[in-house]
Design an enzyme around this catalytic site. Structure first.
Site, PDB file in Angstrom:
ATOM      1  N   HIS B 131       0.882  -1.168   0.000  1.00  0.00           N
ATOM      2  CA  HIS B 131       0.000   0.000   0.000  1.00  0.00           C
ATOM      3  C   HIS B 131       0.921   1.220   0.000  1.00  0.00           C
ATOM      4  CE1 HIS B 131      -2.757   3.003   1.733  1.00  0.00           C
ATOM      5  NE2 HIS B 131      -3.750   2.174   1.469  1.00  0.00           N
ATOM      6  N   ASP B 209       3.360  -4.040   7.857  1.00  0.00           N
ATOM      7  CA  ASP B 209       2.080  -3.342   7.763  1.00  0.00           C
ATOM      8  C   ASP B 209       0.973  -4.364   8.040  1.00  0.00           C
ATOM      9  OD1 ASP B 209      -0.346  -2.354   6.886  1.00  0.00           O
ATOM     10  OD2 ASP B 209       0.399  -1.617   4.958  1.00  0.00           O
ATOM     11  N   GLN B 212      -4.202  -5.069   7.195  1.00  0.00           N
ATOM     12  CA  GLN B 212      -5.163  -6.063   6.691  1.00  0.00           C
ATOM     13  C   GLN B 212      -5.034  -7.412   7.397  1.00  0.00           C
ATOM     14  OE1 GLN B 212      -7.512  -5.272   4.612  1.00  0.00           O
ATOM     15  NE2 GLN B 212      -6.758  -3.276   3.926  1.00  0.00           N
ATOM     16  N   LYS B 235     -10.396  -0.594  10.449  1.00  0.00           N
ATOM     17  CA  LYS B 235     -10.573  -1.763   9.588  1.00  0.00           C
ATOM     18  C   LYS B 235     -10.950  -2.998  10.396  1.00  0.00           C
ATOM     19  CE  LYS B 235      -7.155  -0.232   6.182  1.00  0.00           C
ATOM     20  NZ  LYS B 235      -7.949   0.353   5.101  1.00  0.00           N
ATOM     21  N   CYS B 374      -4.673   2.189  -3.786  1.00  0.00           N
ATOM     22  CA  CYS B 374      -3.482   2.795  -3.173  1.00  0.00           C
ATOM     23  C   CYS B 374      -2.272   1.881  -3.333  1.00  0.00           C
ATOM     24  CB  CYS B 374      -3.704   3.117  -1.697  1.00  0.00           C
ATOM     25  SG  CYS B 374      -4.980   4.341  -1.434  1.00  0.00           S
TER      26      CYS B 374
END
Lengths: 150, 420
Positions: B131, B209, B212, B235, B374
């Site tokens: 991302h 990251d 997700q 999220k 993104c």
């Protein structure tokens, strides 16, 4: 909660004329001897356009576009190139202003003959997220005209 | 036509209560098929109630007042940190720094650790799957420090090419930044394997990251082995504006502050200032206590479901979606096979641009994402300007997949494709 788009509004958006321009874009490709080249991107959806314009004095004598994007952005660019070829800068700017009015939902603009086939895009006004797609080519053209006049 | 909803739905095979009823936005709009949870999730009533309750019973500026209400606000904030740390497998609670979300957490690492440790001639490795939030901060750091940014390429089915990664690592590598789960394709990356590769071939720190992964997989920071892990509350059923960075104590303590101001200081002299201890050193200004409390309630909701069940629920929805979508002529799915993905399906269909597809689906009450997600470096490598993406979460069910398929068929009709 009602959806913003009814089936009728969707049909109005995706008219045959728009899909025809999407699949058989007019004036797409490279223009030899162009005076100006403008590239624009829509960062939100990745649509991109490169517009090449040739001038004869204040008249747009020829123009071509390349790039990729959704049916609305491609059809809008295709129709725009057909409509403005051979017209003077001031006249093109006036058409551009009325086209913006049309995209902002001004119903009176939908009846104006000088917008030509662009009137087929009037359904876009009901889809706020898509207005910027229809305006991408116009933003490029107006930038090209502004660069020419400076 | 919209698919009807059954009153009792299954969740991992077990008869279960109607989960959709827990989410006011979804409960109030039965015809809505929300398939964009990879962008942001809907919020259960318990989260909204927790935020409201904080403001109605405990609101004061944490860490400031000598009065009981401020102490209560401080306690709420700290309890939220403890609960979220436990959920993410962090034993050392002070090592969970609250941020606005993943983007701020990654910028914190790039600006604080990065600026202090990366210099001319060093190398930073990112992946083509990132991302922009885990790509651009490193790219900009590399430009500033005249370091070299290197990009780990992908296999043809959208997984990280670990041989490529091995080839990029060397004694000059300072940082390796990668995601746990790709937002664009749903690819689940083998974190343990990646961490081992980094350790064997470099002295670099690993920055993961987790935007997700925290919402969709069981995550334990202490066993993941990465140096930093970033996540976003919104999220994972929590409110917007809260998320965090998890790091190792020694690393965090050695890092300079990211922002300066109130709460993060120990002593402010006219000439110089000393810093507060962890986690406060990295939390300048009035903390977002209310949203931390909201995220804590979200974590509680997920814990009650069990993350294993969340994962298997999404897997079963996704394999069903995969089967249904593969039956559609001209539809192409991107990324690795369904088993290697979290609940994300990224696809294109014939010459129907994803943006057009999303507009037509919206007309059927189906929310999907269309665009570059993104992740423009990834889109360039897939050689598509955009894809359509449907993503699933705890409140989705088969009716949502039916509506997705019905909507795609409608788009085919509008674009003049004969029924398959």
């Amino acid at each position: 909660m009602s959806r913003p788009e009814s089936a009728a509004e969707l049909s109005a958006l995706y008219q045959d004329l728009i899909l025809d321009h999407y699949r058989r874009p007019r004036n797409k490709g490279a223009l030899e001897n162009a005076d100006t080249r403008v590239e624009m991107k829509n960062p939100l959806c990745g649509d991109e356009i490169a517009l090449q314009v040739a001038f004869d004095g204040n008249t747009v004598s020829d123009l071509r576009f390349s790039g990729r994007g959704c049916s609305i952005s491609q059809a809008s660019a295709s129709m725009m190139t057909q409509l403005v070829k051979g017209k003077e800068a001031e006249e093109i700017k006036a058409i551009g202003r009325r086209f913006r009015d049309l995209m902002l939902g001004d119903a009176s603009a939908a009846g104006e003959k000088e917008l030509g086939q662009l009137r087929a895009l009037s359904g876009v006004a009901r889809f706020p997220a898509r207005v910027k797609c229809a305006l991408l080519a116009w933003n490029a053209l107006e930038t090209a005209l502004a660069e020419r006049s400076t | 036509m919209r698919a009807s909803r059954s009153e009792v739905r299954t969740f991992n095979g077990a008869r279960d209560v109607n989960r959709r009823a827990d989410f006011p936005l979804l409960a109030n709009d039965p015809g809505l098929h929300y398939l964009d949870s990879a962008a942001t999730s809907q919020k259960p009533a318990s989260v909204l109630d927790a935020i409201r309750d904080f403001y109605e019973t405990s609101n004061a500026n944490p860490h400031r007042g000598a009065y009981a209400l401020s102490v209560r606000a401080t306690e709420c904030y700290q309890q939220a940190r403890q609960r979220i740390a436990r959920f993410l497998g962090v034993r050392d609670v002070d090592c969970l720094i609250f941020t606005r979300g993943t983007t701020e957490a990654l910028n914190l690492v790039a600006n604080s650790w990065g600026r202090a440790h990366v210099s001319h001639g060093d190398e930073i490795v990112v992946t083509a799957l990132e991302h922009h939030a885990n790509f651009v901060p490193w790219q900009q750091l590399a430009i500033e420090k005249q370091a070299r940014l290197r990009v780990c390429e992908l296999s043809s089915d959208g997984r990280l090419d670990l041989d490529c990664l091995r080839g990029l690592l060397n004694s000059r590598t300072r940082v390796v930044a990668f995601n746990h789960v790709s937002n664009a394709l749903g690819t689940i990356n083998p974190v343990a394997e990646i961490v081992e590769l980094i350790r064997e071939n470099s002295d670099a720190i690993s920055v993961c990251d987790g935007a997700q992964s925290a919402p969709h997989l069981p995550v334990s920071f202490d066993t993941l082995g990465v140096d930093f892990y970033a996540f976003s509350g919104h999220k994972m059923l929590g409110p917007m504006g809260i998320g965090g960075l998890i790091g190792k104590r020694a690393t965090l303590e050695a890092m300079p502050p990211y922002q300066t101001g109130g709460d993060m200081i120990e002593f402010v002299g006219d000439e110089r200032t000393t810093w507060n201890v962890l986690p406060h050193k990295f939390e300048a200004g009035t903390p977002n206590a209310a949203d931390a409390v909201g995220l804590s309630a979200a974590v509680e909701y997920l814990e009650a479901l069990g993350m294993d069940r969340v994962l298997s629920h999404e897997r079963s929805l996704m394999s069903r979606a995969q089967t249904r979508l593969e039956e559609i002529e001209g539809l192409r799915i991107y990324g690795p096979p369904a088993l290697g993905r979290s609940g994300v399906v990224s696809f294109t269909m014939n010459d129907v641009h994803p943006h057009d597809l999303a507009t037509i689906l919206d007309g059927q009450g189906v929310c999907i994402r269309a665009g570059h997600h993104c992740a423009q470096p990834l889109m360039r490598r897939l050689d598509v300007p955009a894809t359509a993406r449907a993503s699933f979460y705890v409140y989705n069910d088969e009716a949502d997949i039916d509506a997705l398929v019905t909507g795609i068929m409608k788009a085919r009709e509008i674009f003049g494709y004969v029924p398959t």
